[in-house]
Enzyme design. Structure first.
Site, short mmCIF file in Angstrom:
data_model
loop_
_atom_site.label_atom_id
_atom_site.label_comp_id
_atom_site.label_asym_id
_atom_site.label_seq_id
_atom_site.Cartn_x
_atom_site.Cartn_y
_atom_site.Cartn_z
N LYS A 161 -57.89 65.42 63.94
CA LYS A 161 -58.27 66.68 64.58
C LYS A 161 -59.67 66.59 65.22
CE LYS A 161 -55.42 69.63 61.64
NZ LYS A 161 -55.41 70.86 60.81
N TYR A 216 -48.80 75.23 67.02
CA TYR A 216 -49.00 76.01 65.79
C TYR A 216 -48.30 77.37 65.85
CZ TYR A 216 -52.27 72.71 63.66
OH TYR A 216 -52.83 71.61 63.07
N PHE A 255 -55.65 83.45 60.65
CA PHE A 255 -56.50 82.36 61.14
C PHE A 255 -56.00 81.75 62.44
CE2 PHE A 255 -53.65 80.53 57.83
CZ PHE A 255 -52.98 79.56 58.59
N ARG A 293 -48.56 63.02 53.49
CA ARG A 293 -49.17 64.22 52.91
C ARG A 293 -49.98 63.86 51.66
NH1 ARG A 293 -47.88 68.88 55.28
NH2 ARG A 293 -48.06 70.26 53.50
N THR A 319 -54.59 70.89 51.88
CA THR A 319 -55.09 71.54 53.11
C THR A 319 -56.56 71.87 52.99
OG1 THR A 319 -52.90 72.49 53.47
CG2 THR A 319 -54.73 73.51 54.66
N ASN A 329 -60.04 70.50 58.95
CA ASN A 329 -59.65 69.65 57.82
C ASN A 329 -59.21 68.25 58.23
OD1 ASN A 329 -57.22 70.38 58.90
ND2 ASN A 329 -56.33 71.19 57.02
N HIS A 331 -53.84 66.47 60.47
CA HIS A 331 -52.60 67.21 60.28
C HIS A 331 -51.52 66.23 59.88
CE1 HIS A 331 -49.13 69.80 61.06
NE2 HIS A 331 -48.60 68.76 61.70
N GLU A 373 -42.27 67.65 65.95
CA GLU A 373 -43.69 67.47 66.30
C GLU A 373 -43.93 66.17 67.05
OE1 GLU A 373 -45.44 70.14 62.57
OE2 GLU A 373 -45.94 68.02 62.68
#
Ligand code: CMP
Length: 139
Positions: free
Chosen positions: A10, A50, A58, A86, A92, A113, A116, A127
């Site tokens: 990110k 998203y 948010f 993950r 998260t 964070n 993703h 995705e």
């Protein structure tokens, strides 16, 4: 199980100079990078990616963040890729992420964070297709 997942480094992590360190962790964990691109998302792209979160409080801040600088989407391959990635990235919220995870080491906050990771095989497929055409995904 399709053994692929979509990871994104990110804008916070790219801007903080962590791209190489994060890629090293991903490769050291046994993932193969099948596609990757450094790109600055448009507002439309971030909103679309998203969209599932559009009713969340948010959402607008998340879109602002994801369009704040370049990011690096990657199609990653490993057995059981979704769950394995993950586990590698951690919770998260980096305050809850386990030691040694990417978010523990590189994330700034629950929003910023660092990375993703897709949350299911079905979403991984969607995705990956969001960012890469089939001829951009290498064997
Ligand atoms: P990601 O795994 O990409 O999925 C949705 C993103 O929304 C998440 O990482 C965070 O960047 C962001 N996010 C999730 N929960 C919150 C929250 N409570 N507050 C702010 N941002 C959040």
């Amino acid at each position: 199980m399709n053994n692929k997942t979509l990871g994104i480094i990110k804008p916070d992590a790219v801007g903080n100079g962590f791209t190489g360190k994060i890629i090293d962790k991903i490769i050291s964990a046994g993932f193969k990078i099948k596609a990757a691109r450094l790109m600055h998302l448009s507002r439309e792209q971030a909103e679309g990616f998203y969209e599932v979160h559009k009713e969340r409080p948010f959402y607008q801040d998340l879109v602002n963040f994801m369009t704040s600088g370049p990011c690096m989407p990657m199609a990653l391959e490993k057995d059981n890729a979704v769950a394995e990635f993950r586990q590698l990235i951690g919770a998260t919220n980096p305050a809850e992420a386990a030691n040694g995870t990417i978010r523990k080491d590189f994330a700034e906050s629950v929003q910023n964070n660092a990375v993703h990771g897709s949350d299911s095989d079905e979403n991984a497929e969607k995705e990956i297709a969001f960012f890469f055409s089939s001829n951009e995904i290498h064997d």
